[in-house]
Design an enzyme around this catalytic site. Structure first.
Site, PDB file in Angstrom:
ATOM      1  N   SER A  17     -10.116  -0.012   7.175  1.00 19.30           N
ATOM      2  CA  SER A  17      -9.570   0.129   5.822  1.00 19.30           C
ATOM      3  C   SER A  17      -8.839  -1.085   5.275  1.00 19.30           C
ATOM      4  CB  SER A  17      -8.638   1.343   5.755  1.00 19.30           C
ATOM      5  OG  SER A  17      -9.388   2.525   5.799  1.00 19.30           O
ATOM      6  N   LYS A  57       0.844  -1.200   0.000  1.00 23.95           N
ATOM      7  CA  LYS A  57       0.000   0.000   0.000  1.00 23.95           C
ATOM      8  C   LYS A  57       0.880   1.252   0.000  1.00 23.95           C
ATOM      9  CE  LYS A  57      -3.891   2.158   2.462  1.00 23.95           C
ATOM     10  NZ  LYS A  57      -4.831   2.051   3.610  1.00 23.95           N
ATOM     11  N   SER A  83      -9.829   2.146   2.784  1.00 22.75           N
ATOM     12  CA  SER A  83      -8.950   2.839   1.863  1.00 22.75           C
ATOM     13  C   SER A  83      -7.945   1.937   1.145  1.00 22.75           C
ATOM     14  CB  SER A  83      -8.172   3.925   2.627  1.00 22.75           C
ATOM     15  OG  SER A  83      -7.313   3.332   3.606  1.00 22.75           O
TER      16      SER A  83
END
Length: 498
Positions: A179, A80, A155
């Site tokens: 998330s 990420k 997210s």
């Protein structure tokens, strides 16, 4: 090469260690897959093909020299884009950091490298991890591999989409209010939020420091556990790091037994307002636990009804402080610095153009909540609710070993459907936020497809602080039983399955 994509991370690691395949072959297979499908999914912001192959060759050289490899050595991973990486850009999906490259690795990055994992590249996310759909990225939305007209959650939507589309066997994410678990659920994957403080935040671009938690995303519980253990543990560079042994999540995932375990169904996290198909699959999962020998009990946590409101005061308050560092002076975007403007004017122009609408919304909300005259009424009250949530968890864990709920109230919604309705967007994290506020552990595992839309549904398993292994043990048990029931993995039904 396609056969390599079908292997679990554990199987791939074993094949590399035995010499059945090589790290280079595995890495090339995933790079080819990214080239084939990522134009449609947009899971990655940066693909580091040359560096990945270089890492893979180093793993193969170690094996050739007779070194015993770890369980994930040579296995590719998607990272990420909020974890700093010294050899590739880190943007947090924001224009304000476009092109910026960190001089150091995050602890999570460093530990993955040390374990021999091959970093394929950096994945898309909601800007600064603020969002539930990965539509808030400055570089465009990511699409759900189950239905490309729908969101992959957020997210950590880029990481989840990459794993679901077989562009990576594993991915890292961060979980501030859900998330990791929420995108994992809507993409038919396993995602975990470790106990706060057991996975280091050093080198993680901060959103809300008392909530941010790095964690794993994978196709099955054992793979998630292996990645979880690979980057967890005390880190003296993180002041909130817990100096305790890492919970034995791999051992628990292999045990996969719930006989005699008390499973608590949280009254406040299901029922009215939830998509009927989500509730149907959740109810079936609870019944499955009972058939496996678990004892089902209903628990009540009244403070959970205020968790969403408390979170959307605490998290923006912390974000308004953390994002003050992006001042156009030291790194990142700088707008209007032509010698005619003051530093304050340059800063204002840079932030106006560099931050997206959702980030600005949360900065404004947080600044207001912390302002003189409103601090006690808003931020102070929210922290009191946080204490009540911790107490409710403590009481509930006296009655049950783990707690369960749906991971999300609905399946993945359509792209653009909630982008102009922040409240509807925030409700996606309704079931996951209490765990972040309390700091304890949680895991989401797939529990079927909703009949209305044939989209994945997640089962949310919550465990006490430093008892992450309980969640993994329960998750692995229900995963194995469902695999027998379905005759294979749920992900085999995904439109992008190999």
């Amino acid at each position: 090469m396609t056969e390599l994509l079908k292997l679990s991370a554990a199987e791939l690691g074993a094949a590399i260690a035995s010499g059945e395949t090589s790290a280079v072959e595995a890495t090339q297979a995933y790079l080819d897959r990214i080239a084939e499908v990522d134009g449609q999914i947009h899971a990655f912001l940066h693909v580091a093909a040359d560096k990945a192959l270089e890492q893979a060759r180093a793993v193969d050289a170690r094996r050739a020299a007779g070194e015993k490899l770890g369980p994930l050595a040579g296995v590719p991973v998607a990272h990420k884009d909020v974890f700093t990486t010294k050899d590739m850009p880190t943007t947090a999906a924001s224009k304000i950091l476009e092109g910026w490259q960190s001089p150091y690795d995050a602890t999570v990055t460093e530990r993955l490298r040390d374990a021999g994992l091959v970093i394929l590249g950096k994945t898309n996310l909601d800007e600064f991890a603020m969002g539930s759909s990965t539509e808030n990225s400055a570089y465009g939305p990511t699409r759900n591999p189950w239905d490309t007209d729908r969101v992959p959650g957020g997210s950590s939507g880029g990481s989840s989409a990459a794993v679901a589309a077989f562009e990576a066997p594993l991915a890292t994410g961060t979980d501030t209010g859900g998330s990791i678990r929420q995108p994992a659920a809507v993409c038919g994957l396993v995602g975990a939020k470790p106990t706060y403080g057991t996975s280091s935040r050093y080198g993680l671009i901060a959103f809300a420091s008392s909530l941010d938690t790095p964690g794993p995303i994978a196709r099955n519980v054992l793979d998630a556990a292996l990645l979880h253990e690979a980057f967890s543990g005390h880190d003296p560079r993180d002041s909130t790091s817990v100096n305790e042994p890492v919970p034995p999540v791999v051992e628990a995932a292999r045990r996969a037994d719930v006989s005699g375990m008390r499973i608590g169904v949280v009254k406040e996290l299901s029922g009215e307002g939830y998509q009927p198909g989500v509730m149907q699959r959740f109810t079936e999962a609870v019944e499955l636990f009972e058939s496996l020998g678990a004892k089902i009990v209903e628990v009540s946590c009244p403070s959970f009804t205020a968790a969403l409101a408390a979170y959307y005061l605490i998290a923006p308050s912390e974000c308004s402080s953390n994002l003050a560092r992006f001042d156009a002076m030291r790194y990142g975007l700088r707008v209007g610095d032509d010698g005619t403007r003051s530093a304050d004017e340059v800063m204002a122009l840079t932030r106006a153009q560099g931050f997206g609408p959702e980030v600005k919304r949360r900065i404004i909300l947080g600044t207001y909540a912390l302002s003189s005259g409103y601090y006690d009424a808003y931020y102070g009250s929210a922290q009191k609710v946080r204490t009540l949530i911790k107490r409710d968890f403590e009481a509930a864990f006296q009655q049950a070993d783990v707690l369960v709920s749906p991971t999300t109230p609905t399946t993945a919604f359509r792209l653009g459907e909630r982008i102009d309705d922040p409240m509807a967007m925030y409700l996606a994290d309704l079931c996951t936020i209490p765990t972040n506020l309390a700091g304890n552990a949680a895991l989401s595992v797939p529990c079927g497809l909703a009949p209305e839309d044939n989209m994945p549904v997640g089962l949310h398993i919550m465990a006490p602080t430093l008892a992450d292994d309980r969640a993994y043990q329960a998750g692995a048990a229900v995963e194995a039983a469902l695999r027998d029931k379905w005759g294979g993995d749920l992900l085999s039904q995904c439109a992008y399955a190999v």
